[in-house]
Design a protein around this motif. Structure first.
Motif, PDB file in Angstrom:
ATOM      1  N   ASP A  36      80.317  30.901  13.243  1.00  0.00           N
ATOM      2  CA  ASP A  36      80.382  31.661  14.491  1.00  0.00           C
ATOM      3  C   ASP A  36      79.002  32.121  14.940  1.00  0.00           C
ATOM      4  O   ASP A  36      78.740  32.224  16.140  1.00  0.00           O
ATOM      5  CB  ASP A  36      81.322  32.865  14.345  1.00  0.00           C
ATOM      6  N   GLU A  37      78.100  32.365  13.999  1.00  0.00           N
ATOM      7  CA  GLU A  37      76.722  32.697  14.381  1.00  0.00           C
ATOM      8  C   GLU A  37      76.040  31.470  14.991  1.00  0.00           C
ATOM      9  O   GLU A  37      75.362  31.578  16.019  1.00  0.00           O
ATOM     10  CB  GLU A  37      75.921  33.175  13.163  1.00  0.00           C
ATOM     11  N   LEU A  38      76.255  30.330  14.381  1.00  0.00           N
ATOM     12  CA  LEU A  38      75.637  29.102  14.891  1.00  0.00           C
ATOM     13  C   LEU A  38      76.150  28.756  16.292  1.00  0.00           C
ATOM     14  O   LEU A  38      75.422  28.193  17.097  1.00  0.00           O
ATOM     15  CB  LEU A  38      75.890  27.942  13.934  1.00  0.00           C
ATOM     16  N   LYS A  39      77.400  29.114  16.570  1.00  0.00           N
ATOM     17  CA  LYS A  39      77.981  28.872  17.905  1.00  0.00           C
ATOM     18  C   LYS A  39      77.572  29.944  18.912  1.00  0.00           C
ATOM     19  O   LYS A  39      77.904  29.837  20.085  1.00  0.00           O
ATOM     20  CB  LYS A  39      79.508  28.827  17.805  1.00  0.00           C
ATOM     21  N   GLY A  40      76.897  30.996  18.451  1.00  0.00           N
ATOM     22  CA  GLY A  40      76.477  32.074  19.338  1.00  0.00           C
ATOM     23  C   GLY A  40      77.568  33.097  19.624  1.00  0.00           C
ATOM     24  O   GLY A  40      77.422  33.945  20.498  1.00  0.00           O
ATOM     25  N   ILE A  41      78.653  33.043  18.867  1.00  0.00           N
ATOM     26  CA  ILE A  41      79.776  33.972  19.068  1.00  0.00           C
ATOM     27  C   ILE A  41      79.445  35.355  18.501  1.00  0.00           C
ATOM     28  O   ILE A  41      79.849  36.374  19.047  1.00  0.00           O
ATOM     29  CB  ILE A  41      81.064  33.403  18.429  1.00  0.00           C
ATOM     30  N   ILE A  42      78.723  35.362  17.390  1.00  0.00           N
ATOM     31  CA  ILE A  42      78.311  36.617  16.743  1.00  0.00           C
ATOM     32  C   ILE A  42      76.806  36.574  16.521  1.00  0.00           C
ATOM     33  O   ILE A  42      76.191  35.504  16.560  1.00  0.00           O
ATOM     34  CB  ILE A  42      79.036  36.851  15.398  1.00  0.00           C
ATOM     35  N   GLU A  43      76.228  37.735  16.265  1.00  0.00           N
ATOM     36  CA  GLU A  43      74.779  37.810  16.091  1.00  0.00           C
ATOM     37  C   GLU A  43      74.338  37.613  14.642  1.00  0.00           C
ATOM     38  O   GLU A  43      73.314  36.994  14.381  1.00  0.00           O
ATOM     39  CB  GLU A  43      74.288  39.177  16.592  1.00  0.00           C
ATOM     40  N   ASP A  44      75.100  38.145  13.677  1.00  0.00           N
ATOM     41  CA  ASP A  44      74.667  38.151  12.281  1.00  0.00           C
ATOM     42  C   ASP A  44      75.846  37.805  11.372  1.00  0.00           C
ATOM     43  O   ASP A  44      76.784  38.589  11.235  1.00  0.00           O
ATOM     44  CB  ASP A  44      74.105  39.530  11.926  1.00  0.00           C
ATOM     45  N   HIS A  45      75.783  36.628  10.756  1.00  0.00           N
ATOM     46  CA  HIS A  45      76.902  36.195   9.920  1.00  0.00           C
ATOM     47  C   HIS A  45      77.080  37.056   8.680  1.00  0.00           C
ATOM     48  O   HIS A  45      78.183  37.161   8.150  1.00  0.00           O
ATOM     49  CB  HIS A  45      76.758  34.711   9.530  1.00  0.00           C
ATOM     50  N   ALA A  46      76.008  37.682   8.199  1.00  0.00           N
ATOM     51  CA  ALA A  46      76.124  38.523   7.002  1.00  0.00           C
ATOM     52  C   ALA A  46      76.936  39.783   7.311  1.00  0.00           C
ATOM     53  O   ALA A  46      77.836  40.153   6.549  1.00  0.00           O
ATOM     54  CB  ALA A  46      74.743  38.883   6.476  1.00  0.00           C
ATOM     55  N   VAL A  47      76.644  40.408   8.426  1.00  0.00           N
ATOM     56  CA  VAL A  47      77.378  41.622   8.817  1.00  0.00           C
ATOM     57  C   VAL A  47      78.833  41.287   9.125  1.00  0.00           C
ATOM     58  O   VAL A  47      79.757  41.919   8.609  1.00  0.00           O
ATOM     59  CB  VAL A  47      76.704  42.310  10.028  1.00  0.00           C
ATOM     60  N   GLU A  48      79.041  40.279   9.961  1.00  0.00           N
ATOM     61  CA  GLU A  48      80.403  39.906  10.340  1.00  0.00           C
ATOM     62  C   GLU A  48      81.174  39.358   9.142  1.00  0.00           C
ATOM     63  O   GLU A  48      82.367  39.656   8.967  1.00  0.00           O
ATOM     64  CB  GLU A  48      80.384  38.876  11.470  1.00  0.00           C
ATOM     65  N   GLY A  49      80.515  38.575   8.306  1.00  0.00           N
ATOM     66  CA  GLY A  49      81.178  38.047   7.109  1.00  0.00           C
ATOM     67  C   GLY A  49      81.603  39.156   6.163  1.00  0.00           C
ATOM     68  O   GLY A  49      82.675  39.093   5.556  1.00  0.00           O
ATOM     69  N   ALA A  50      80.762  40.174   6.032  1.00  0.00           N
ATOM     70  CA  ALA A  50      81.099  41.321   5.177  1.00  0.00           C
ATOM     71  C   ALA A  50      82.347  42.032   5.708  1.00  0.00           C
ATOM     72  O   ALA A  50      83.238  42.415   4.933  1.00  0.00           O
ATOM     73  CB  ALA A  50      79.915  42.281   5.107  1.00  0.00           C
ATOM     74  N   ILE A  51      82.421  42.190   7.026  1.00  0.00           N
ATOM     75  CA  ILE A  51      83.587  42.839   7.639  1.00  0.00           C
ATOM     76  C   ILE A  51      84.843  42.008   7.406  1.00  0.00           C
ATOM     77  O   ILE A  51      85.889  42.527   7.005  1.00  0.00           O
ATOM     78  CB  ILE A  51      83.358  43.059   9.154  1.00  0.00           C
ATOM     79  N   ARG A  52      84.752  40.700   7.642  1.00  0.00           N
ATOM     80  CA  ARG A  52      85.917  39.830   7.455  1.00  0.00           C
ATOM     81  C   ARG A  52      86.356  39.811   6.001  1.00  0.00           C
ATOM     82  O   ARG A  52      87.568  39.840   5.700  1.00  0.00           O
ATOM     83  CB  ARG A  52      85.597  38.408   7.924  1.00  0.00           C
ATOM     84  N   ALA A  53      85.389  39.754   5.089  1.00  0.00           N
ATOM     85  CA  ALA A  53      85.714  39.751   3.661  1.00  0.00           C
ATOM     86  C   ALA A  53      86.387  41.069   3.268  1.00  0.00           C
ATOM     87  O   ALA A  53      87.395  41.067   2.543  1.00  0.00           O
ATOM     88  CB  ALA A  53      84.451  39.526   2.831  1.00  0.00           C
ATOM     89  N   LYS A  54      85.843  42.166   3.743  1.00  0.00           N
ATOM     90  CA  LYS A  54      86.414  43.489   3.428  1.00  0.00           C
ATOM     91  C   LYS A  54      87.853  43.588   3.939  1.00  0.00           C
ATOM     92  O   LYS A  54      88.750  44.034   3.202  1.00  0.00           O
ATOM     93  CB  LYS A  54      85.552  44.587   4.052  1.00  0.00           C
ATOM     94  N   ASN A  55      88.083  43.176   5.170  1.00  0.00           N
ATOM     95  CA  ASN A  55      89.441  43.225   5.727  1.00  0.00           C
ATOM     96  C   ASN A  55      90.405  42.373   4.911  1.00  0.00           C
ATOM     97  O   ASN A  55      91.533  42.790   4.626  1.00  0.00           O
ATOM     98  CB  ASN A  55      89.447  42.783   7.193  1.00  0.00           C
ATOM     99  N   PHE A  56      89.965  41.181   4.537  1.00  0.00           N
ATOM    100  CA  PHE A  56      90.815  40.311   3.718  1.00  0.00           C
ATOM    101  C   PHE A  56      91.091  40.952   2.366  1.00  0.00           C
ATOM    102  O   PHE A  56      92.242  41.002   1.907  1.00  0.00           O
ATOM    103  CB  PHE A  56      90.167  38.934   3.531  1.00  0.00           C
TER     104      PHE A  56
END
Length: 194
Positions: free
Chosen positions: A60-80
């Motif tokens: 999603d970062e590579l597609k320009g959907i999000i700015e930082d994959h580490a921050v967003e990935g941490a959120i997604r991982a935490k929610n899961f």
């Protein structure tokens, strides 16, 4: 494989991954992380789950959907992880949020340091060479050689754990030898002054 690790692995398999941070990359990082965690006496479960989930937001970062994959990935991982009632979700969140090279953060936890080390080890050695030439940023041979000098060859000096430092030395030597050979071949075709 314990139940939480197995669930994290199945969750990973449901994700869209990019070609340089694919399942192979994630599994190699996970193996390095496990090896380092065993040697450094870290929480292996936290390290493995963090490694499995560390790049889930990268596409999603590579597609320009999000700015930082580490921050967003941490959120997604935490929610899961909260959804499966994993008790150490905050520890995993911290590791993933702080794993990224570009941020130049030194994690405060051993597990966070191990995830950074493991991720960086996969940028070294023969596979590291292949990944540089596969990367989306492309570029000609000279630009790729510069990338080795600007980032990849610096990684061995940025390892946190003694275990990773030992592994990184040998893998860096592979890249150094490769670059010397590549430069020699380029000189045959283009001469020393290009």
């Amino acid at each position: 494989m314990n139940d939480y690790i197995e669930k994290a692995y199945k969750f990973l398999l449901e994700q869209d991954l990019d070609h340089t941070h694919d399942l192979g990359h994630i599994l190699r990082v996970t193996k390095y992380a496990e090896f380092i965690a065993l040697n450094e006496k870290a929480d292996i479960e936290v390290v493995i789950i963090s490694a499995l989930l560390h790049d889930i937001a990268r596409p999603d970062e590579l597609k320009g959907i999000i700015e930082d994959h580490a921050v967003e990935g941490a959120i997604r991982a935490k929610n899961f992880l909260m959804s499966i009632k994993y008790p150490k979700y905050e520890e995993v969140y911290y590791c993933i949020e702080n794993h990224r090279f570009k941020k130049q953060i030194i994690p405060e936890t051993l597990e966070g340091k191990i995830l950074q080390d493991a991720d960086r080890l996969d940028a070294l050695g023969y596979i590291g060479i292949a990944r540089v030439f596969m990367h989306n940023s492309g570029g000609n041979i000279e630009e790729r050689i510069n990338h080795f000098y600007e980032k990849i060859l610096k990684l061995k000096d940025l390892m946190h754990t003694n275990t990773a430092k030992d592994v990184a030395l040998g893998k860096s030597k592979i890249i150094e030898d490769y670059i010397l050979g590549l430069k020699d071949e380029l000189e045959v075709y283009y001469g020393k002054e290009r």
